[in-house]
Structure formats: structure tokens, C-alpha cells
Design a protein around this motif. Structure first.
Motif, short mmCIF file in Angstrom:
data_model
loop_
_atom_site.label_atom_id
_atom_site.label_comp_id
_atom_site.label_asym_id
_atom_site.label_seq_id
_atom_site.Cartn_x
_atom_site.Cartn_y
_atom_site.Cartn_z
N VAL A 111 48.40 -5.01 23.61
CA VAL A 111 49.38 -5.99 23.14
C VAL A 111 49.71 -5.77 21.67
O VAL A 111 50.87 -5.94 21.24
N LEU A 112 48.74 -5.34 20.86
CA LEU A 112 49.00 -5.09 19.45
C LEU A 112 49.83 -3.82 19.24
O LEU A 112 50.49 -3.67 18.21
N GLY B 152 52.43 -9.00 15.94
CA GLY B 152 51.37 -9.99 15.79
C GLY B 152 51.85 -11.31 15.23
O GLY B 152 51.18 -12.34 15.37
N ASP B 153 53.03 -11.31 14.58
CA ASP B 153 53.54 -12.57 14.04
C ASP B 153 54.52 -13.25 14.98
O ASP B 153 55.05 -14.32 14.68
N GLU B 154 54.77 -12.63 16.15
CA GLU B 154 55.66 -13.25 17.12
C GLU B 154 55.03 -14.52 17.69
O GLU B 154 53.81 -14.65 17.75
N GLU C 256 46.90 -14.65 16.44
CA GLU C 256 45.90 -15.70 16.59
C GLU C 256 45.43 -15.80 18.04
O GLU C 256 44.26 -16.08 18.30
N LEU C 257 46.33 -15.58 18.98
CA LEU C 257 45.93 -15.61 20.39
C LEU C 257 44.98 -14.46 20.70
O LEU C 257 44.02 -14.62 21.47
N PRO D 24 46.76 0.88 11.64
CA PRO D 24 46.83 -0.46 11.07
C PRO D 24 47.20 -1.54 12.07
O PRO D 24 46.78 -2.69 11.92
N ARG D 25 47.96 -1.20 13.09
CA ARG D 25 48.36 -2.23 14.05
C ARG D 25 47.17 -2.70 14.90
O ARG D 25 47.18 -3.80 15.43
N LEU D 26 46.16 -1.83 15.02
CA LEU D 26 44.99 -2.20 15.82
C LEU D 26 43.85 -2.72 14.96
O LEU D 26 42.84 -3.19 15.50
N GLU D 27 43.99 -2.64 13.66
CA GLU D 27 42.88 -2.96 12.77
C GLU D 27 42.40 -4.40 12.92
O GLU D 27 41.24 -4.72 12.65
#
Length: 461
Positions: A128-129, A134-136, A279-280, A370-373
Motif C-alpha cells: 500500500v505504501l 501516505g497522506d491520502e 496512520e492506518l 523512503p516510501r517504505l521507511e
């Protein structure tokens, strides 16, 4: 002042500022392995997980540039030594991968696809990341047109009653602007196919493990506050019934039965939104939430343009994982037995090689993805938070508290742990451990064996 500074620096560059954060007690580590406050009590044990709603801590650890061969061999021998434990009886598989070099530091039966249990949630999170920033947020809308209110779900299964109350108040205001006092209610769930996943087997809604995925739900479809308590069989329908009651409280008369349909394009709309997807993901990994894990898998399918059904969601996660594996240099033949049938790990027929999970987690820790960090920050800390708060509590495993982070898993004879760890020389590694083939009555001993194997990552050679 120093604590605040350390926290900011550690969040920005976790590896470089580990020692500073540790020394100032900004977060748990090798010098501060006890939490300052007592964690909330863990919930009742269940087939899927033991759990705790505790906040996560900041992960840390420097990455070395080259592994030492003698130390690597010693780690292999120490981890292998646990295969002789009675509960393990040689049913042990693991993989440890250096985050800085991608070199395998230790492995045992790592290429055989095993039941991942809830460690599968790590792959769902990665999928999903990779598809979202992530801010959606997920929007739940209500439109008003010609005396018809249409409640439209956008995937938010975390709605609270207060969220729906706010939406009902705004909807009633729209209706009054249109001089409407009586309305009919239509439920639009076209955003998600959802439903129960047959692959869950006995680990589905009837057992309290997970609610069916839906376009909207109040409190994830939980019917009480127990994570493994009864679940709604129709979360969207239940949410619509509550919404009708709240509209009535706002002074609208809701006539007739709730019907199904799609929202008009041009109607006036009110909406409420979820927490950001990041956050989810954090919530899912910290307490091992099966319902939100399945929702995340459906969001992967939605983003990839695939069917938002349980089968489509699982296929979308698997496709994303296979693409990630190819980017990591995994040969296609090494993934022949990879099989992902859900997003939560509840299916006993899921199969994932430990080598793949370890490689993905090494990538998460490398600084090159970075997207998975975020995953690095979200998984529980040994002995301190989430599903690991009550583990690593023996004399042999206590030294790993604060240094080993991982996502737990347990399912019908498979006890698993996968995550990241800081080794004594400062290197960060991704790891995956599976103890398999034991009798269900020995579940606690199997979990303890997994912790013992993981603790070797924090031991001096």
C-alpha cells in the motif's frame, strides 16, 4: 531541550543519531531498555495475535558497510543452535539480511515458502505504501437531491459514531437549504466489492478475528471493544442504519427502507474523512489489526485498477510484492511457491519464503526506499510496545529489549516474527523467523523459541 532535539534528529536521520537519542532517554535503546510508563494491559490471547494498543517508539541503528565473516559464521551457529529445542524439533527457518550491503548474514531453510501468519501484514503495508503517498484520506460522503440522501462509502471502516453524527448534522443542513424535511436514504457501496474472504477458513468473521471488508463501517465493524470479540456481518448496512437514526435526531424524517444505489454526480455533498493512510498502516502493524489490514489490501487493488474483492485484493498485494522482489534482484524461480490469499495473514494457505521477508525489511531499513521507511517506525519494539510488549521477558531474551523490532504472527502450528534489529556492532538487519510444525498446545513455548532466536541478533559474538 536536549530530549526534544534528539527526537527531532532521530526522526529525520534514525541511523546517525541513535546514540544521542539513547543517551538522552528520548527513546528506548541499549542504555534505556525499560519504558518510563507502564503499558496498557494486553488484550486476551487469540489465534491471530496477542495485542496491545501502545504507541510506537523511534527505531534506530547505524548501518555498517561490510560484514565480518567470522561474526557472520558465529551468528549462523548461534541461531542454528535453537533448532534443537524440544518445541522446535528442527522446525526452524530464518533469514537475516544486512541492510547496508544486502548480504545474507545467516539463513536456514530460508527459500522454502512457509505460513507467514500475521507477518504477512508487513508485505501488505509495503504494497500500500508503494501505491500511495501516505497522506491520502478516505472520504465518506452524503449527498442530498430531490428528497434523497445518498450515503456513499469510500473505504473508511474506522468511522466513529461522532464522525457519522457530524456527517448527519451537515446533511440535515443541506436538506433544510433545499426546503426538505422528509428524505429517503440510499446506501452507495460501489467503491468496494469487499466481503468475507473464503481463504480465511475458520479464522474469519464468525470467530471474531476480522470483519468483512466494506465501503464504510463504524469502529471497523467491531460490536464491542474487544479486538477479537463479535464482528458485524454487514458493516456498511449497520453504518447506514445508525446514520438514519442520526438524521432523525437532526430533525429529518427518514421514510421507507434503506435501499442500494449510486450517488448522483451533481448533488450537494457533505463529507467526513479518515485519518491519513500512513496512520492506518501504523495502527495495523502495531496492534496487528486484521480488519484494517484487509482494507489496506483492497486499497492496493483499487489503486492498481483491479477488482476490490477479497480475491482481487490478495492478487493485487501479491503482484505488488512480486514487483518489489524483482527490484530487489530476487530470481523469479525463488518465488514459485509464493502465495498470498489475503491481506492480514489469517489464511492458513498463505506461503512466503523467509528470505523474501528479510530482504524486503532490509530494503525498508537501508535508506534507499523512503516510501517504505515508515514500516521501520511502525513495527513493535521487543518488550516495550504493541504485540511485543509482553515478550522478550526472560533472562536470555531481555538483552534484546529495545534493540529488536518485529511484527509477530501465530497461526495453527506456525509462530513467526519478522522485522529489523540493531546488532551489537551497530549494523541494521532485516530478519524473518519461523518456528513450524509444533502442536497447538505448545504455542507459548514456540513463541518463546522465536524470541530466543531473534535475541541472538542482539548478542555479542
Amino acid at each position: 531541550m536536549w530530549k526534544a532535539t534528539a527526537i527531532v534528529l532521530c526522526a529525520a536521520v534514525p541511523a546517525g543519531f541513535y546514540v544521542l537519542g539513547d543517551l538522552t532517554d528520548a527513546f528506548p535503546g541499549v542504555l534505556t531498555i525499560e519504558p518510563e510508563e507502564t503499558e496498557p494491559a494486553a488484550g486476551p490471547p487469540a489465534q491471530a495475535e496477542s495485542w496491545d494498543r501502545a504507541p510506537g517508539e523511534v527505531p534506530t541503528g547505524a548501518v555498517a558497510t561490510s560484514p565480518d565473516l567470522a561474526e557472520q559464521t558465529d551468528l549462523q551457529a548461534r541461531m542454528d543452535g535453537h533448532a534443537d529445542l524440544p518445541v522446535v524439533a528442527d522446525g526452524l527457518a530464518f533469514s537475516v539480511v544486512d541492510a547496508g550491503t544486502n548480504e545474507v548474514l545467516a539463513e536456514r531453510d530460508a527459500g522454502t515458502a512457509r505460513t507467514p501468519a500475521s507477518t504477512l501484514k508487513l508485505l501488505t503495508a509495503a504494497a500500500v505504501l508503494r501505491q500511495y503517498e501516505g497522506d491520502e484520506v478516505l472520504a465518506t460522503r452524503a449527498s442530498v437531491e430531490d428528497g434523497v440522501v445518498t450515503l456513499q462509502g469510500g473505504g473508511d471502516m474506522t468511522l466513529s459514531e461522532e464522525d457519522l453524527r457530524e456527517l448527519a448534522a451537515d446533511t440535515a443542513a443541506l436538506a433544510r437549504e433545499q426546503d426538505t424535511e422528509e428524505v429517503s436514504l440510499v446506501l452507495d457501496t460501489s467503491a468496494f466489492g469487499g466481503g468475507e474472504n473464503p481463504a480465511w477458513g475458520n479464522n474469519g468473521t464468525a470467530g471474531g478475528w476480522v470483519a468483512p471488508t466494506a465501503a464504510l463501517a463504524v469502529e471497523e465493524g467491531w460490536l464491542d471493544e474487544d479486538q477479537y470479540g463479535p464482528k458485524s456481518s454487514d458493516p456498511a448496512g449497520d453504518a447506514a442504519e445508525l446514520f438514519a437514526e442520526l438524521l432523525a435526531e437532526e430533525g429529518l424524517e427518514v421514510s421507507g427502507e434503506i435501499t442500494s444505489g449510486e450517488a448522483p454526480d451533481s448533488a450537494a455533498v457533505a463529507e467526513v474523512v479518515s485519518a491519513p493512510l500512513a496512520e492506518l498502516v501504523r495502527h495495523t502493524l502495531l496492534i496487528s489489526d486484521n480488519t484494517t489490514a484487509e482494507l489496506l489490501a483492497h486499497l492496493v487493488a483499487l489503486s492498481r485498477g483491479e477488482e476490490t474483492t477479497p480475491r482481487g485484493a490478495a492478487a493485487a498485494v501479491e503482484a505488488e510484492v512480486r514487483e518489489l522482489a524483482a527490484e530487489l534482484g530476487f530470481p523469479e524461480e525463488a518465488l514459485e511457491d509464493l502465495e498470498i490469499l489475503d491481506g492480514s495473514g489469517l489464511s492458513p494457505d498463505n506461503r512466503v519464503p523467509p528470505a523474501l521477508l528479510a530482504a524486503v525489511l532490509a530494503q525498508v531499513s537501508s535508506g534507499e526506499a523512503p516510501r517504505l521507511e515508515q514500516i521501520l517506525f511502525d513495527v513493535p519494539i521487543a518488550g516495550l510496545s504493541g504485540t511485543l510488549v509482553d515478550r522478550f521477558d526472560t533472562d536470555d531474551t531481555a538483552p534484546a529489549r529495545g534493540l529488536v523490532r518485529g511484527k509477530t504472527g501465530y497461526l495453527g502450528g506456525a509462530a513467526t516474527l519478522a522485522g529489523v534489529a540493531v546488532m551489537p556492532d551497530g549494523r541494521t538487519v532485516g530478519y524473518s523467523i519461523v518456528v513450524h510444525g509444533f502442536d497447538g498446545a505448545d504455542a507459548d513455548d514456540a513463541r518463546a523459541a522465536v524470541d530466543a532466536v531473534a535475541s541472538e541478533l542482539a548478542e555479542d559474538s
